[in-house]
Design a protein around this motif. Structure first.
Motif, PDB file in Angstrom:
ATOM      1  N   THR A 273      39.066 -36.222 -61.548  1.00  0.00           N
ATOM      2  CA  THR A 273      38.423 -37.357 -62.205  1.00  0.00           C
ATOM      3  C   THR A 273      38.439 -38.564 -61.269  1.00  0.00           C
ATOM      4  OG1 THR A 273      39.148 -36.549 -64.349  1.00  0.00           O
ATOM      5  CG2 THR A 273      38.511 -38.863 -64.224  1.00  0.00           C
ATOM      6  N   PHE A 274      37.290 -39.235 -61.175  1.00  0.00           N
ATOM      7  CA  PHE A 274      37.178 -40.452 -60.372  1.00  0.00           C
ATOM      8  C   PHE A 274      36.761 -41.589 -61.308  1.00  0.00           C
ATOM      9  CE2 PHE A 274      36.307 -36.942 -57.456  1.00  0.00           C
ATOM     10  CZ  PHE A 274      37.159 -37.242 -56.404  1.00  0.00           C
ATOM     11  N   LYS A 275      37.639 -42.537 -61.509  1.00  0.00           N
ATOM     12  CA  LYS A 275      37.382 -43.653 -62.424  1.00  0.00           C
ATOM     13  C   LYS A 275      36.101 -44.399 -62.058  1.00  0.00           C
ATOM     14  CE  LYS A 275      39.439 -47.971 -64.054  1.00  0.00           C
ATOM     15  NZ  LYS A 275      40.631 -48.836 -64.011  1.00  0.00           N
ATOM     16  N   TYR A 276      35.879 -44.625 -60.773  1.00  0.00           N
ATOM     17  CA  TYR A 276      34.764 -45.461 -60.341  1.00  0.00           C
ATOM     18  C   TYR A 276      33.524 -44.664 -59.909  1.00  0.00           C
ATOM     19  CZ  TYR A 276      38.355 -49.017 -60.550  1.00  0.00           C
ATOM     20  OH  TYR A 276      39.355 -49.847 -60.978  1.00  0.00           O
ATOM     21  N   HIS A 277      33.575 -43.366 -60.013  1.00  0.00           N
ATOM     22  CA  HIS A 277      32.421 -42.501 -59.724  1.00  0.00           C
ATOM     23  C   HIS A 277      32.568 -41.280 -60.641  1.00  0.00           C
ATOM     24  CE1 HIS A 277      29.615 -41.041 -56.235  1.00  0.00           C
ATOM     25  NE2 HIS A 277      29.189 -40.584 -57.395  1.00  0.00           N
ATOM     26  N   PRO A 278      32.323 -41.484 -61.961  1.00  0.00           N
ATOM     27  CA  PRO A 278      32.679 -40.468 -62.948  1.00  0.00           C
ATOM     28  C   PRO A 278      31.877 -39.170 -62.913  1.00  0.00           C
ATOM     29  CG  PRO A 278      31.601 -42.329 -64.001  1.00  0.00           C
ATOM     30  CD  PRO A 278      31.839 -42.716 -62.575  1.00  0.00           C
ATOM     31  N   GLU A 279      30.688 -39.169 -62.310  1.00  0.00           N
ATOM     32  CA  GLU A 279      29.895 -37.942 -62.267  1.00  0.00           C
ATOM     33  C   GLU A 279      29.435 -37.639 -60.833  1.00  0.00           C
ATOM     34  OE1 GLU A 279      27.265 -37.071 -65.586  1.00  0.00           O
ATOM     35  OE2 GLU A 279      27.686 -39.096 -66.313  1.00  0.00           O
ATOM     36  N   PRO A 280      30.381 -37.391 -59.927  1.00  0.00           N
ATOM     37  CA  PRO A 280      30.020 -37.232 -58.514  1.00  0.00           C
ATOM     38  C   PRO A 280      29.177 -35.999 -58.201  1.00  0.00           C
ATOM     39  CG  PRO A 280      32.322 -36.685 -58.842  1.00  0.00           C
ATOM     40  CD  PRO A 280      31.822 -37.246 -60.144  1.00  0.00           C
ATOM     41  N   PHE A 281      29.292 -34.951 -59.010  1.00  0.00           N
ATOM     42  CA  PHE A 281      28.454 -33.784 -58.749  1.00  0.00           C
ATOM     43  C   PHE A 281      27.009 -34.095 -59.138  1.00  0.00           C
ATOM     44  CE2 PHE A 281      26.850 -29.450 -59.166  1.00  0.00           C
ATOM     45  CZ  PHE A 281      27.374 -28.875 -58.025  1.00  0.00           C
ATOM     46  N   LYS A 282      26.831 -34.797 -60.245  1.00  0.00           N
ATOM     47  CA  LYS A 282      25.502 -35.193 -60.709  1.00  0.00           C
ATOM     48  C   LYS A 282      24.824 -36.145 -59.722  1.00  0.00           C
ATOM     49  CE  LYS A 282      23.219 -37.541 -64.540  1.00  0.00           C
ATOM     50  NZ  LYS A 282      23.468 -38.294 -65.774  1.00  0.00           N
ATOM     51  N   THR A 283      25.583 -37.019 -59.086  1.00  0.00           N
ATOM     52  CA  THR A 283      25.001 -37.992 -58.145  1.00  0.00           C
ATOM     53  C   THR A 283      24.830 -37.425 -56.740  1.00  0.00           C
ATOM     54  OG1 THR A 283      27.141 -38.950 -57.508  1.00  0.00           O
ATOM     55  CG2 THR A 283      26.018 -39.948 -59.424  1.00  0.00           C
ATOM     56  N   GLY A 284      25.261 -36.190 -56.526  1.00  0.00           N
ATOM     57  CA  GLY A 284      25.079 -35.558 -55.220  1.00  0.00           C
ATOM     58  C   GLY A 284      26.199 -35.798 -54.231  1.00  0.00           C
ATOM     59  N   ALA A 285      27.321 -36.350 -54.677  1.00  0.00           N
ATOM     60  CA  ALA A 285      28.436 -36.607 -53.759  1.00  0.00           C
ATOM     61  C   ALA A 285      29.121 -35.318 -53.318  1.00  0.00           C
ATOM     62  CB  ALA A 285      29.459 -37.540 -54.409  1.00  0.00           C
ATOM     63  N   PHE A 286      29.015 -34.263 -54.135  1.00  0.00           N
ATOM     64  CA  PHE A 286      29.614 -32.972 -53.809  1.00  0.00           C
ATOM     65  C   PHE A 286      28.570 -31.877 -53.985  1.00  0.00           C
ATOM     66  CE2 PHE A 286      33.226 -35.446 -55.566  1.00  0.00           C
ATOM     67  CZ  PHE A 286      33.962 -35.555 -54.407  1.00  0.00           C
ATOM     68  N   GLU A 287      28.740 -30.818 -53.209  1.00  0.00           N
ATOM     69  CA  GLU A 287      27.870 -29.653 -53.379  1.00  0.00           C
ATOM     70  C   GLU A 287      28.705 -28.386 -53.222  1.00  0.00           C
ATOM     71  OE1 GLU A 287      26.041 -29.041 -48.911  1.00  0.00           O
ATOM     72  OE2 GLU A 287      24.987 -30.383 -50.273  1.00  0.00           O
ATOM     73  N   TRP A 288      28.165 -27.280 -53.721  1.00  0.00           N
ATOM     74  CA  TRP A 288      28.826 -25.988 -53.574  1.00  0.00           C
ATOM     75  C   TRP A 288      28.936 -25.643 -52.095  1.00  0.00           C
ATOM     76  CZ3 TRP A 288      31.090 -23.400 -57.397  1.00  0.00           C
ATOM     77  CH2 TRP A 288      30.692 -23.661 -58.698  1.00  0.00           C
ATOM     78  N   SER A 289      30.085 -25.118 -51.706  1.00  0.00           N
ATOM     79  CA  SER A 289      30.272 -24.742 -50.310  1.00  0.00           C
ATOM     80  C   SER A 289      31.479 -23.815 -50.179  1.00  0.00           C
ATOM     81  CB  SER A 289      30.499 -25.992 -49.460  1.00  0.00           C
ATOM     82  OG  SER A 289      30.777 -25.647 -48.130  1.00  0.00           O
TER      83      SER A 289
ATOM     84  N   ALA B  17      39.526 -23.521 -49.201  1.00  0.00           N
ATOM     85  CA  ALA B  17      38.105 -23.460 -49.567  1.00  0.00           C
ATOM     86  C   ALA B  17      38.058 -23.551 -51.084  1.00  0.00           C
ATOM     87  CB  ALA B  17      37.482 -22.162 -49.079  1.00  0.00           C
ATOM     88  N   ARG B  18      37.614 -24.687 -51.603  1.00  0.00           N
ATOM     89  CA  ARG B  18      37.688 -24.931 -53.044  1.00  0.00           C
ATOM     90  C   ARG B  18      36.323 -24.966 -53.727  1.00  0.00           C
ATOM     91  NH1 ARG B  18      42.358 -29.343 -54.100  1.00  0.00           N
ATOM     92  NH2 ARG B  18      44.081 -27.892 -54.003  1.00  0.00           N
ATOM     93  N   CYS B  19      35.327 -24.431 -53.094  1.00  0.00           N
ATOM     94  CA  CYS B  19      33.972 -24.288 -53.660  1.00  0.00           C
ATOM     95  C   CYS B  19      33.137 -25.568 -53.657  1.00  0.00           C
ATOM     96  CB  CYS B  19      33.999 -23.722 -55.076  1.00  0.00           C
ATOM     97  SG  CYS B  19      34.692 -22.068 -55.161  1.00  0.00           S
ATOM     98  N   TYR B  20      33.718 -26.693 -53.358  1.00  0.00           N
ATOM     99  CA  TYR B  20      32.976 -27.946 -53.291  1.00  0.00           C
ATOM    100  C   TYR B  20      33.290 -28.645 -51.968  1.00  0.00           C
ATOM    101  CZ  TYR B  20      32.504 -27.610 -58.399  1.00  0.00           C
ATOM    102  OH  TYR B  20      32.226 -27.211 -59.673  1.00  0.00           O
ATOM    103  N   VAL B  21      32.324 -29.374 -51.461  1.00  0.00           N
ATOM    104  CA  VAL B  21      32.537 -30.176 -50.262  1.00  0.00           C
ATOM    105  C   VAL B  21      31.857 -31.532 -50.489  1.00  0.00           C
ATOM    106  CG1 VAL B  21      30.502 -29.347 -49.002  1.00  0.00           C
ATOM    107  CG2 VAL B  21      32.501 -30.134 -47.747  1.00  0.00           C
ATOM    108  N   TYR B  22      32.443 -32.572 -49.937  1.00  0.00           N
ATOM    109  CA  TYR B  22      31.926 -33.936 -50.060  1.00  0.00           C
ATOM    110  C   TYR B  22      30.758 -34.128 -49.104  1.00  0.00           C
ATOM    111  CZ  TYR B  22      31.903 -39.048 -49.720  1.00  0.00           C
ATOM    112  OH  TYR B  22      31.539 -40.370 -49.706  1.00  0.00           O
ATOM    113  N   THR B  23      29.653 -34.685 -49.610  1.00  0.00           N
ATOM    114  CA  THR B  23      28.452 -34.870 -48.797  1.00  0.00           C
ATOM    115  C   THR B  23      28.082 -36.337 -48.603  1.00  0.00           C
ATOM    116  OG1 THR B  23      27.051 -34.685 -50.762  1.00  0.00           O
ATOM    117  CG2 THR B  23      27.501 -32.654 -49.531  1.00  0.00           C
ATOM    118  N   GLY B  24      28.894 -37.246 -49.091  1.00  0.00           N
ATOM    119  CA  GLY B  24      28.584 -38.671 -48.993  1.00  0.00           C
ATOM    120  C   GLY B  24      29.122 -39.307 -47.724  1.00  0.00           C
ATOM    121  N   PRO B  25      29.040 -40.641 -47.656  1.00  0.00           N
ATOM    122  CA  PRO B  25      29.493 -41.346 -46.459  1.00  0.00           C
ATOM    123  C   PRO B  25      31.012 -41.278 -46.300  1.00  0.00           C
ATOM    124  CG  PRO B  25      28.916 -42.912 -48.186  1.00  0.00           C
ATOM    125  CD  PRO B  25      28.528 -41.556 -48.683  1.00  0.00           C
TER     126      PRO B  25
END
Length: 167
Positions: free
Chosen positions: A10-26, A36-44
Motif C-alpha cells: 500500500t502506498f498512501k500517496y499513490h494508492p493505485e500504482p498499477f492502474k496509473t502504470g507505475a508497475f507492470e508484470w515482469s 522476482a515478484r511478478c511486478y517491476v517499477y516503470t516510473g522515474p
C-alpha cells in the motif's frame, strides 16, 4: 508454469500504482532484494545506478531501494515547493521522505512536483486529460488554472490548453 502473484504493498500517496502504470508484470529479478515478484517499477527513479525497470514495489515501499542505492522516486525539492508563484503548503520532513523515497513517482511533462495541502502531501490518483477535467475531476480546474497562471480573464488560453490535455 503458473505465475505466483503477490498483493501490492500500500502506498498512501499513490494508492493505485498499477492502474496509473507505475508497475507492470515482469519476471525481472529486483536488484534490491534479489527476488522476482511478478511486478517491476516503470516510473522515474533518481539514483547513481541505472535502476530503470529493475526495482520491485516492495523495495520501494519499505525503503530498501533508497537505502541500498540512494534511489528517490520524486525529487525532494519538488515536494511542497515554494518558489515563484507556487504557494503549496510546507510538509514535515517525514512526508518528504515518504514521498521521495518510499512512494512510486509519476511521469510529468513539466518539472517534477508533488502537490501538498493542509500540511500533507496529496495522493496521486491518476492522470487527467480534457475529458476528466470537464467531468469527474472538474473541481480541480480552479487550482490548475491558478497554478498555470491562467485567471478567469484568460478563457481563450485555458480552452486551448484544456483541449490539448491527454492523460
Amino acid at each position: 508454469m503458473p505465475r505466483l502473484t503477490f498483493a501490492l504493498p500500500t502506498f498512501k500517496y499513490h494508492p493505485e500504482p498499477f492502474k496509473t502504470g507505475a508497475f507492470e508484470w515482469s519476471d525481472t529479478v529486483c536488484r534490491a532484494c534479489g527476488l522476482a515478484r511478478c511486478y517491476v517499477y516503470t516510473g522515474p527513479v533518481h539514483s547513481p545506478d541505472d535502476l530503470s525497470g529493475e526495482i520491485c514495489p516492495w523495495c520501494i515501499a519499505d525503503g530498501t531501494a533508497h537505502e541500498r542505492f540512494g534511489a528517490s522516486f520524486t525529487e525532494e525539492d519538488g515536494i511542497g515547493l515554494r518558489s515563484g508563484w507556487h504557494a503549496w503548503d510546507s510538509v514535515p520532513p517525514s512526508v518528504v521522505d515518504e514521498v521521495a523515497h518510499r512512494t512510486p513517482g509519476i511521469c510529468t511533462w513539466q518539472s517534477e512536483r508533488w502537490w501538498t495541502h493542509c500540511g500533507d502531501a496529496g495522493a496521486f490518483i491518476g492522470y487527467a486529460g480534457a475529458e476528466e477535467l470537464t467531468g469527474i475531476w472538474s473541481a480541480a480546474v480552479p487550482a490548475i488554472r491558478r497554478n498555470a497562471g491562467l485567471g478567469p480573464d484568460k478563457d481563450d488560453d485555458w480552452g486551448f490548453i484544456l483541449r490539448a490535455l491527454d492523460p
